[in-house]
Scaffold this motif. Structure first.
Motif, PDB file in Angstrom:
ATOM      1  N   TYR A  79       4.767  15.857   4.288  1.00 34.88           N
ATOM      2  CA  TYR A  79       4.498  14.632   3.145  1.00 34.88           C
ATOM      3  C   TYR A  79       5.478  13.875   2.585  1.00 34.88           C
ATOM      4  O   TYR A  79       5.434  12.640   2.441  1.00 34.88           O
ATOM      5  N   SER A  80       6.407  14.731   2.165  1.00 35.92           N
ATOM      6  CA  SER A  80       7.759  14.088   1.664  1.00 35.92           C
ATOM      7  C   SER A  80       8.492  13.276   2.591  1.00 35.92           C
ATOM      8  O   SER A  80       8.812  12.085   2.231  1.00 35.92           O
ATOM      9  N   SER A  81       8.514  13.810   3.738  1.00 41.00           N
ATOM     10  CA  SER A  81       9.367  13.028   4.659  1.00 41.00           C
ATOM     11  C   SER A  81       8.596  11.703   5.083  1.00 41.00           C
ATOM     12  O   SER A  81       9.140  10.501   5.614  1.00 41.00           O
ATOM     13  N   GLN A  82       7.322  11.666   4.889  1.00 43.57           N
ATOM     14  CA  GLN A  82       6.410  10.692   5.355  1.00 43.57           C
ATOM     15  C   GLN A  82       6.791   9.705   4.293  1.00 43.57           C
ATOM     16  O   GLN A  82       6.928   8.251   4.724  1.00 43.57           O
ATOM     17  N   LEU A  83       6.642  10.073   3.136  1.00 47.16           N
ATOM     18  CA  LEU A  83       6.978   9.014   2.001  1.00 47.16           C
ATOM     19  C   LEU A  83       8.263   8.459   2.055  1.00 47.16           C
ATOM     20  O   LEU A  83       8.396   7.312   1.861  1.00 47.16           O
ATOM     21  N   LEU A  84       9.237   9.164   2.177  1.00 44.90           N
ATOM     22  CA  LEU A  84      10.703   8.998   2.418  1.00 44.90           C
ATOM     23  C   LEU A  84      10.709   7.804   3.674  1.00 44.90           C
ATOM     24  O   LEU A  84      11.658   6.890   3.438  1.00 44.90           O
ATOM     25  N   PHE A  85      10.268   8.065   4.480  1.00 42.18           N
ATOM     26  CA  PHE A  85      10.308   7.164   5.742  1.00 42.18           C
ATOM     27  C   PHE A  85       9.813   5.768   5.511  1.00 42.18           C
ATOM     28  O   PHE A  85      10.273   4.919   6.032  1.00 42.18           O
ATOM     29  N   PRO A 113      -0.135   1.807  12.488  1.00 43.03           N
ATOM     30  CA  PRO A 113       0.112   2.619  11.131  1.00 43.03           C
ATOM     31  C   PRO A 113      -0.307   2.072  10.084  1.00 43.03           C
ATOM     32  O   PRO A 113       0.297   2.789   8.635  1.00 43.03           O
ATOM     33  N   ILE A 114      -1.073   1.153   9.934  1.00 42.51           N
ATOM     34  CA  ILE A 114      -1.617   0.619   8.671  1.00 42.51           C
ATOM     35  C   ILE A 114      -2.520   1.374   7.776  1.00 42.51           C
ATOM     36  O   ILE A 114      -1.938   1.871   6.631  1.00 42.51           O
ATOM     37  N   VAL A 115      -3.328   2.583   8.302  1.00 39.54           N
ATOM     38  CA  VAL A 115      -3.837   3.280   7.663  1.00 39.54           C
ATOM     39  C   VAL A 115      -3.060   4.424   7.145  1.00 39.54           C
ATOM     40  O   VAL A 115      -3.194   5.107   6.146  1.00 39.54           O
ATOM     41  N   GLU A 116      -2.076   4.529   7.916  1.00 41.79           N
ATOM     42  CA  GLU A 116      -1.144   5.789   7.799  1.00 41.79           C
ATOM     43  C   GLU A 116      -0.440   5.547   6.436  1.00 41.79           C
ATOM     44  O   GLU A 116      -0.123   6.300   5.478  1.00 41.79           O
ATOM     45  N   ILE A 117       0.183   4.228   6.398  1.00 43.48           N
ATOM     46  CA  ILE A 117       0.884   3.671   5.249  1.00 43.48           C
ATOM     47  C   ILE A 117       0.030   3.793   4.009  1.00 43.48           C
ATOM     48  O   ILE A 117       0.527   4.395   2.863  1.00 43.48           O
ATOM     49  N   VAL A 118      -1.012   3.245   4.216  1.00 42.22           N
ATOM     50  CA  VAL A 118      -2.031   3.100   2.994  1.00 42.22           C
ATOM     51  C   VAL A 118      -2.410   4.527   2.456  1.00 42.22           C
ATOM     52  O   VAL A 118      -2.332   5.122   1.118  1.00 42.22           O
ATOM     53  N   LEU A 119      -2.679   5.503   3.416  1.00 44.66           N
ATOM     54  CA  LEU A 119      -2.974   6.741   3.108  1.00 44.66           C
ATOM     55  C   LEU A 119      -1.793   7.543   2.254  1.00 44.66           C
ATOM     56  O   LEU A 119      -2.036   8.372   1.277  1.00 44.66           O
ATOM     57  N   ILE A 120      -0.528   7.331   2.689  1.00 41.55           N
ATOM     58  CA  ILE A 120       0.597   7.913   2.084  1.00 41.55           C
ATOM     59  C   ILE A 120       0.675   7.345   0.862  1.00 41.55           C
ATOM     60  O   ILE A 120       1.199   8.430  -0.078  1.00 41.55           O
ATOM     61  N   LEU A 121       0.563   6.103   0.568  1.00 38.58           N
ATOM     62  CA  LEU A 121       0.614   5.698  -1.078  1.00 38.58           C
ATOM     63  C   LEU A 121      -0.404   6.275  -1.863  1.00 38.58           C
ATOM     64  O   LEU A 121      -0.217   6.560  -2.988  1.00 38.58           O
ATOM     65  N   ILE A 122      -1.749   6.627  -1.085  1.00 37.46           N
ATOM     66  CA  ILE A 122      -2.821   7.259  -2.048  1.00 37.46           C
ATOM     67  C   ILE A 122      -2.412   8.541  -2.088  1.00 37.46           C
ATOM     68  O   ILE A 122      -2.819   9.205  -3.252  1.00 37.46           O
ATOM     69  N   GLN A 123      -1.954   9.266  -1.123  1.00 39.83           N
ATOM     70  CA  GLN A 123      -1.563  10.618  -1.336  1.00 39.83           C
ATOM     71  C   GLN A 123      -0.709  11.080  -2.598  1.00 39.83           C
ATOM     72  O   GLN A 123      -0.873  11.892  -3.367  1.00 39.83           O
ATOM     73  N   ILE A 124       0.513  10.246  -2.677  1.00 42.38           N
ATOM     74  CA  ILE A 124       1.493  10.388  -3.564  1.00 42.38           C
ATOM     75  C   ILE A 124       0.976   9.950  -5.036  1.00 42.38           C
ATOM     76  O   ILE A 124       0.927  10.767  -6.032  1.00 42.38           O
ATOM     77  N   ASN A 125      -0.102   9.260  -5.182  1.00 36.90           N
ATOM     78  CA  ASN A 125      -0.920   8.743  -6.447  1.00 36.90           C
ATOM     79  C   ASN A 125      -1.629  10.094  -6.554  1.00 36.90           C
ATOM     80  O   ASN A 125      -1.927  10.234  -7.939  1.00 36.90           O
ATOM     81  N   ILE A 126      -2.337  10.508  -5.783  1.00 38.27           N
ATOM     82  CA  ILE A 126      -3.158  11.648  -6.081  1.00 38.27           C
ATOM     83  C   ILE A 126      -2.226  13.027  -6.867  1.00 38.27           C
ATOM     84  O   ILE A 126      -2.645  13.602  -7.476  1.00 38.27           O
ATOM     85  N   PHE A 127      -1.254  13.086  -5.959  1.00 45.52           N
ATOM     86  CA  PHE A 127      -0.107  13.991  -6.462  1.00 45.52           C
ATOM     87  C   PHE A 127       0.084  14.017  -8.091  1.00 45.52           C
ATOM     88  O   PHE A 127       0.172  14.817  -8.702  1.00 45.52           O
ATOM     89  N   ILE A 128       0.518  12.539  -8.253  1.00 47.89           N
ATOM     90  CA  ILE A 128       0.913  12.273  -9.746  1.00 47.89           C
ATOM     91  C   ILE A 128      -0.268  12.704 -10.695  1.00 47.89           C
ATOM     92  O   ILE A 128      -0.169  13.155 -11.546  1.00 47.89           O
TER      93      ILE A 128
END
Length: 368
Positions: free
Chosen positions: A287-293, A342-357
């Motif tokens: 998940y970190s590599s997804q965000l950094l990508f 990859p539209i849903v992937e990008i949105v999901l990555i942003l949501i996941q980092i928000n959930i983590f925070i």
């Protein structure tokens, strides 16, 4: 500084390719399953708390399964609505339904694991098949296809729990894509001999496996995780397999409110913090590599730094990921999702980092 970011971006792309080609490919290119029913005695276990509408609709679908020897263990977890009344009517209507009534206990109040433990002990069969009160099988052969994967060695079966498709709902696509990606991950790692989770919407195991690890006792204080924490503790390369025939799927009603879905995912993310070190590490790296990508090329392209190489690496990573996700989506009957990648992937990555925070500063709500 940009040259360091550039080389780091190359490393991140390599990490992502390693996951998609080295791990997820194992499931994406796996041969389609064709199983032969074993007709072993099975207890289907459903735990419900204030689910009157769902159980009234879905329990008859479980009772209609085409299987020679099964019982349905209905667990009412101290419901305050009409769930228990409906269960009692089903008990009168179907001879193979066994009812377990759970009363609030001061030590285990609101703990689904306590209720499930009582249901598991009440089950008369050696093989257990779990689903949730808001789930229903996609086929009358659900029990047959799930239990067909049991062998003398394979005593834990990880299944797929789909969500219903809602037309013209982008939230629904995000929910279903996240469910698909999660399944690709736990199916792939299971095939590689490192099973780490399963979903209670569709999970089977032999009763002996439950008692070998003393049930949920090691994580009883954690309200969630009756499925993934149990699998994380009990599953091994030798005793675990997967079921992905279409007839083995279950369907669930998805959340229709973004806030409700985020609350649900916050519980799941918090539970993952109790996985083994290796499982937390591999998930964290992915998940970190997804965000950094997403972040690193945005900076590099903003300065037009080696933009041809950067865009080529982006395209290559998306091509590889799309092939793996597309092939997996075909297996799990989620065909439409590959067109939104990859539209849903990008949105999901942003949501996941928000959930983590958010989870860093507050605890998520638990079982009803």
């Amino acid at each position: 500084m940009l040259i360091l970011l550039f080389y780091f971006f190359i490393f991140i792309v390599a990490v992502q390719i390693l996951y998609y080609l080295g791990v997820f490919r194992v499931f994406a290119f796996a041969k389609d399953q064709k199983s032969t029913p074993k007709k072993i005695p099975v207890s289907v276990i459903v735990c419900a708390k204030n689910e009157e509408e769902n159980v009234a609709q879905f329990i008859p679908l479980l009772a209609a399964q085409e299987y020679p020897d099964f019982e349905i263990v209905l667990i009412d977890d101290a419901s305050s609505d009409k769930t228990l009344d409906i269960f009692e009517e089903f008990e009168k209507q179907y001879s193979n339904i066994r009812l377990v009534k759970v009363e609030n206990n001061e030590a285990f109040w609101g703990n689904k694991k306590y209720a499930l433990t009582l249901g598991i002990k009440a089950a008369s069969k050696d093989y257990l098949l779990f689903t949730d009160a808001d789930c229903y099988p996609t086929s009358t052969n659900w029990i047959a296809t799930m239990t067909a994967q049991f062998t003398m060695q394979k005593t834990i079966v990880l299944g797929y729990g789909k969500y219903e498709r809602i037309s013209n709902s982008f939230l629904n696509k995000i929910i279903r894509y996240e469910t698909l990606l999660t399944a690709v991950q736990y199916f792939s790692w299971a095939k590689l001999g490192k099973p780490y989770m399963g979903v209670g919407r569709n999970l089977a195991y032999k009763k002996d496996e439950f008692f070998k690890v003393n049930g949920f006792i090691e994580h009883m204080r954690i309200r969630s995780g009756d499925d993934d924490l149990f699998v994380n503790q009990a599953a091994t390369a030798k005793n675990t397999t997967i079921a992905f025939e279409p007839d083995s799927f279950t369907l669930s009603k998805p959340k229709t409110s973004f806030n409700d879905w985020v609350s649900q995912k916050r519980r799941h993310v918090a539970t993952a913090n109790h996985y083994t070190f290796f499982d937390q590490f591999q998930l964290g790296v992915f998940y970190s590599s997804q965000l950094l990508f997403i972040l690193l090329p945005a900076v590099l392209l903003a300065f037009q730094f080696e933009w041809i190489i950067v865009t080529s690496l982006i395209a290559f990573r998306y091509l590889v990921a799309w092939i793996m996700i597309g092939s997996s989506a075909r297996k799990l009957d989620e065909h439409d999702l590959k067109f939104w990648f990859p539209i849903v992937e990008i949105v999901l990555i942003l949501i996941q980092i928000n959930i983590f925070i958010i989870n860093l500063f507050s605890k998520p709500a638990q079982w009803k």
